[in-house]
Design a protein around this motif. Structure first.
Motif, short mmCIF file in Angstrom:
data_model
loop_
_atom_site.label_atom_id
_atom_site.label_comp_id
_atom_site.label_asym_id
_atom_site.label_seq_id
_atom_site.Cartn_x
_atom_site.Cartn_y
_atom_site.Cartn_z
N ASP A 340 0.83 -1.21 0.00
CA ASP A 340 0.00 0.00 0.00
C ASP A 340 0.86 1.26 0.00
O ASP A 340 0.56 2.23 -0.71
N ALA A 341 1.92 1.23 0.81
CA ALA A 341 2.80 2.40 0.88
C ALA A 341 3.47 2.64 -0.48
O ALA A 341 3.62 3.78 -0.91
N LEU A 342 3.83 1.54 -1.15
CA LEU A 342 4.43 1.68 -2.48
C LEU A 342 3.42 2.30 -3.45
O LEU A 342 3.77 3.19 -4.23
N ALA A 343 2.16 1.84 -3.35
CA ALA A 343 1.12 2.36 -4.24
C ALA A 343 0.90 3.86 -4.00
O ALA A 343 0.80 4.65 -4.94
N ASP A 344 0.86 4.26 -2.72
CA ASP A 344 0.67 5.68 -2.38
C ASP A 344 1.80 6.54 -2.94
O ASP A 344 1.57 7.61 -3.49
N THR A 345 3.04 6.04 -2.73
CA THR A 345 4.20 6.81 -3.16
C THR A 345 4.18 6.95 -4.68
O THR A 345 4.48 8.02 -5.22
N ARG A 348 1.74 9.53 -5.76
CA ARG A 348 2.20 10.91 -5.55
C ARG A 348 3.32 11.31 -6.50
O ARG A 348 3.83 12.42 -6.44
N GLY A 349 3.78 10.35 -7.32
CA GLY A 349 4.84 10.65 -8.26
C GLY A 349 6.21 10.71 -7.60
O GLY A 349 7.13 11.36 -8.11
N GLU A 350 6.35 10.03 -6.45
CA GLU A 350 7.65 10.01 -5.78
C GLU A 350 8.30 8.64 -5.94
O GLU A 350 7.67 7.68 -6.39
N GLN A 351 9.59 8.58 -5.53
CA GLN A 351 10.35 7.34 -5.71
C GLN A 351 10.33 6.48 -4.44
O GLN A 351 10.33 7.01 -3.33
N SER A 352 10.35 5.15 -4.66
CA SER A 352 10.48 4.22 -3.53
C SER A 352 11.67 3.32 -3.76
O SER A 352 12.14 3.15 -4.89
N LEU A 353 12.14 2.75 -2.66
CA LEU A 353 13.23 1.78 -2.75
C LEU A 353 12.86 0.58 -1.89
O LEU A 353 12.47 0.74 -0.74
N ARG A 432 2.73 -6.43 -10.09
CA ARG A 432 1.81 -5.75 -9.20
C ARG A 432 1.60 -4.30 -9.62
O ARG A 432 0.52 -3.74 -9.47
N PHE A 433 2.67 -3.65 -10.09
CA PHE A 433 2.59 -2.24 -10.50
C PHE A 433 3.00 -2.10 -11.96
O PHE A 433 4.08 -1.58 -12.25
N PRO A 434 2.12 -2.56 -12.87
CA PRO A 434 2.52 -2.55 -14.28
C PRO A 434 2.78 -1.13 -14.80
O PRO A 434 3.52 -0.96 -15.76
N GLU A 435 2.20 -0.14 -14.15
CA GLU A 435 2.37 1.23 -14.63
C GLU A 435 3.70 1.85 -14.15
O GLU A 435 4.10 2.90 -14.63
#
Lengths: 661, 110
Positions: A340-345, A348-353, A432-435
């Motif tokens: 969920d946190a990855l989806a939110d980030t 918002r157009g921000e980067q995750s690691l 999970r996040f094809p986009e």
């Protein structure tokens, strides 16, 4: 007739005597070509370490040296003394130490010819204002006279590099030279660019093993002849001769890569401190998570502690939280909270690691029908599944094999990768996040400096939404849009056999967490764990390095581990374990006769990785509360080990201050 | 293959559940599914209704063939039994041939 003592790169501790008609005292420190071995053909390059009138060698055995190479200034006395210290302290032949300390070209008796083109000077950037803590640290380093070790403890993003640069500027102004050591992984074009841009008029030499021979040769000569102002390099740069050296900086001083794991097993950080003492100059050890050894010295007043507790740019430290995975259903190793946190980030157009310190697709390939697993035939380890290029690979010896079409034992084709590496995480996230644009960063995807740089550029240009990476990503890189760090699979290190594992895990997680929220955006760190109440994670959540370090030091004091004791390992490798253990048992008996009250010898045991490259490995730990007592013991013990003939096929070495048990 | 090595099963039913097509590391397609069987049999002289569910696994071309099937489709599967894994010894029917049964609904031929 004058006799010269020559240090040769041989596994023998003593120097060799040769006749040299024309030798003068000025020749000490020059390279020399000498005959070696039976007949006239063999020759070797060594370094003249002394001139003598007499020799123990019988006259008929004494041979004349072929040529003293006077084509560069002699290696200075301080350099030779530093090498001699390493030879004594690490129980390594002087000639071998000197050979390591010289760049390869000079070691072959040659000098570089054409000077490589200097890179175009980087555009000078704006010099940032110092925060009060930074200014105080710079002032403290500047006002010191003579030898002093400063421990610069600064949280991630607090601007340690700026402090180094200001301290270096002070030294350059006074006409001195500065040496800056960084871990292998952190020596990036960005850092080099930042240093060159700050000092456009200075001659900056970079030194690491990836530099072409000619350039390394020039770098060494520029340092030796005083043309270089700043030497920036990895651990081997600690041996660069610098006649006007006035300051040493060791960045990320806790990093394990400062300790060499083969040949001369030196700690460049420790050697740097010895060098600073020898030259009576200041040295700055910097880290967000200092090694417990350094922290202990600072607590005891031996090192002066300088603290940076405020971030230079970002306002707040990232919020660190654990995700309890004990009763949660995970999807390919990821909890719903993290997904969920990855989806939110992403939204918002921000980067995750997502940080997982295990490369490959899965740590093992197994047959569920019969129990076969992909073992390395040379090591006591499993072959790792690399699905990206359809190979099985041993991460210890490099053995490679294609992925079998079916189980080699029972023929079942439905064999399966077990466990999780970065490649598997990458492919799950892609599903999970094809986009999202997903970028995997590990030693496989960043296999060359060029590819590594290309990946970094992609990240900086905003060309990636989710990064999946190993510790490669943890250090020294600023990613302004990175606001979420997820940590997966960290628990194993909590209960590892090595007493340094928690220290390493803490610093790794602190560093990787520090990647988030370094610019204007607040950062967040989620650690998946089955032990959410573990003191290590609690200290991380509280950004409490001091509390963690004090707790660890208490445990080490109780157990008598370093820094409350000093250690040395004798390791033996042989065709079979019994032979290795027998050699160590014999060495132990010999050692018991030499060890006084102050030195203790443990029992020989197989190493954790008990077989590597078809060699079985065992080790014997020696410990003492007193470093001088241990050193005195090692001198005698090492001589007795050299004197006895090891069985054929058995190799041994001593590792003083071992970093891995 | 008579004798002690004999292992051959044929069963008809409808697809109750089906997994997504996946691939072995060697590149073979694999499809796992659950077959629901319903029929009427004579047992010790008496007619009775029979129902069971059979875990099945198809590999290679058979898996690709089944990938076109949907839950509710009727099929006849032939193959052999093998344990699910070293630890879980219950059998899984490894399907060698599959036949789609035309005009079937709920396993009862119309």
């Amino acid at each position: 007739m004058p006799v010269i003592r020559v240090a040769l790169d041989l596994p023998l501790p003593q120097p060799f005597d040769y006749l040299a008609d024309d030798a003068t005292p000025d020749d000490v420190g020059h390279r020399v070509l000498v005959p070696f071995g039976p007949g006239d053909k063999g020759r070797k390059l060594g370094i003249v370490v002394a001139l003598a009138d007499t020799t123990d060698q019988p006259a008929e055995k004494l041979r004349p040296a072929l040529e003293i190479l006077r084509d560069m200034p002699p290696l200075p006395a301080t350099w030779r003394e530093l090498c001699a210290f390493c030879a004594r302290y690490y129980q390594h032949p002087l000639g071998a130490v000197m050979a390591l300390a010289l760049p390869p070209l000079l070691r072959k008796g040659r000098l570089p010819r054409r000077r490589p083109k200097a890179p175009a000077p980087a555009p000078a950037g704006a010099i940032p204002e110092l925060l009060p803590e930074q200014a105080a640290a710079v002032a403290a380093i500047g006002e010191g006279r003579g030898f002093r070790t400063y421990l610069l403890h600064g949280i991630t993003g607090s601007g340690k590099t700026e402090v180094y640069l200001r301290a270096i500027a002070q030294v350059l102004q006074g006409g001195g030279q500065a040496l800056m050591l960084v871990p292998e992984i952190a020596l990036t074009p960005q850092l080099i660019g930042r240093v060159s841009a700050r000092f456009p008029d200075a001659h900056v030499v970079t030194a690491h093993s990836g530099i072409p021979e000619a350039a390394r040769g020039w770098g060494f000569l520029d340092a030796l002849e005083g043309r270089a102002d700043i030497v920036l390099g990895t651990r081997l740069a600690v041996f660069m001769p610098l006649p006007r050296l006035r300051l040493i900086v060791v960045d990320e001083e806790h990093d394990p890569s400062f300790k060499q794991q083969e040949g001369l097993r030196y700690s460049a950080r420790d050697v740097a401190v010895v060098r600073a003492k020898q030259l009576d100059i200041p040295i700055v050890l910097g880290s967000a998570t200092p090694s417990l050894e350094s922290f202990h010295h600072a607590a005891g007043g031996r090192y002066r502690l300088l603290e940076l507790q405020r971030r230079a740019v970002a306002e707040r430290l990232p919020a660190v939280a654990t995700v309890d995975t004990r009763r949660k259903k995970l999807r390919d190793g990821l909890s719903e909270a993290l997904i969920d946190a990855l989806a939110d980030t992403l939204a918002r157009g921000e980067q995750s690691l997502v940080f997982l310190n295990r490369r490959g697709y899965a740590p093992v390939l197994a047959c569920p029908a019969c129990g076969w697993i992909s073992r390395c035939r040379r090591c006591a380890a499993n072959l790792v599944v690399h699905l990206a290029d359809r190979r099985l690979r041993c991460h210890h010896c490099g053995l490679e094999a294609p992925i079998p079409r079916h189980c080699p034992d029972c023929g079942n084709q439905d064999i399966q990768p077990f466990g999780r590496g970065t490649q598997r995480l990458e492919s799950f996230l892609a599903d999970r996040f094809p986009e999202a644009r997903i970028l995997r960063i590990d030693r496989d995807s960043a296999s060359t400096p060029g590819r590594w740089q290309a990946l970094l550029d992609t990240i900086h240009e905003g060309g990636a939404d989710i990064l999946v990476g190993t510790q490669m990503l943890a250090k020294g890189h600023d990613f302004p849009r990175l606001t979420l760090v997820g940590v997966v699979g960290a628990d194993a290190a909590l209960f590892a056999a090595d007493f340094r594992a928690p220290e390493r895990l803490f610093s790794q997680l602190m560093q990787v967490g520090g990647r988030s929220g370094r610019a204007a955006l607040p950062g967040r760190v989620l650690i998946q764990t089955e032990y959410p109440d573990h003191p290590l994670y609690r200290a991380l959540a509280g950004h409490d390095y001091g509390g963690f370090a004090r707790g660890q030091l208490e445990e080490r004091r109780a157990a008598g581990f370093p820094p409350f004791s000093h250690q040395c390992l004798l390791r033996a490798e042989a065709r079979d374990m019994a032979q290795a253990l027998a050699f160590l048992a014999e060495a132990r008996r010999a050692g018991e006769g030499l060890a006084g009250e102050a030195v203790g010898l443990y029992d020989p045991v197989p190493m954790r990785l008990a077989r590597l490259m078809n060699l079985e490995r065992a080790q014997l730990l020696v410990e003492s509360a007193s470093r001088p007592a241990l050193q005195a013991f090692l001198a005698g013990w090492s001589a007795s080990l050299h004197a006895r003939k090891a069985p054929a096929g058995l190799r041994w070495h001593l590792d003083v201050d071992p970093q891995e048990l | 293959m008579p004798g002690p090595a004999r292992n051959s099963v044929a069963i008809a039913g409808v697809l109750l559940e089906r997994g997504a097509l996946r691939y072995t590391p060697g590149g073979q397609p694999v499809l796992e599914f659950l077959l629901a069987h319903r029929s009427a049999r004579t047992e010790a002289g008496t007619q009775r209704r029979v129902e069971c569910e059979m875990a099945c696994l198809a590999m290679g071309p058979t898996a690709l063939l089944l990938d076109g099937a949907a839950v509710g489709d009727a099929v006849e599967a032939k193959g052999f039994l093998a344990a699910r894994s070293l630890k879980r010894r219950s059998p899984v029917l490894h399907v060698e041939t599959i036949e789609f049964i035309e005009g079937a609904k709920n396993g009862i031929q119309t």
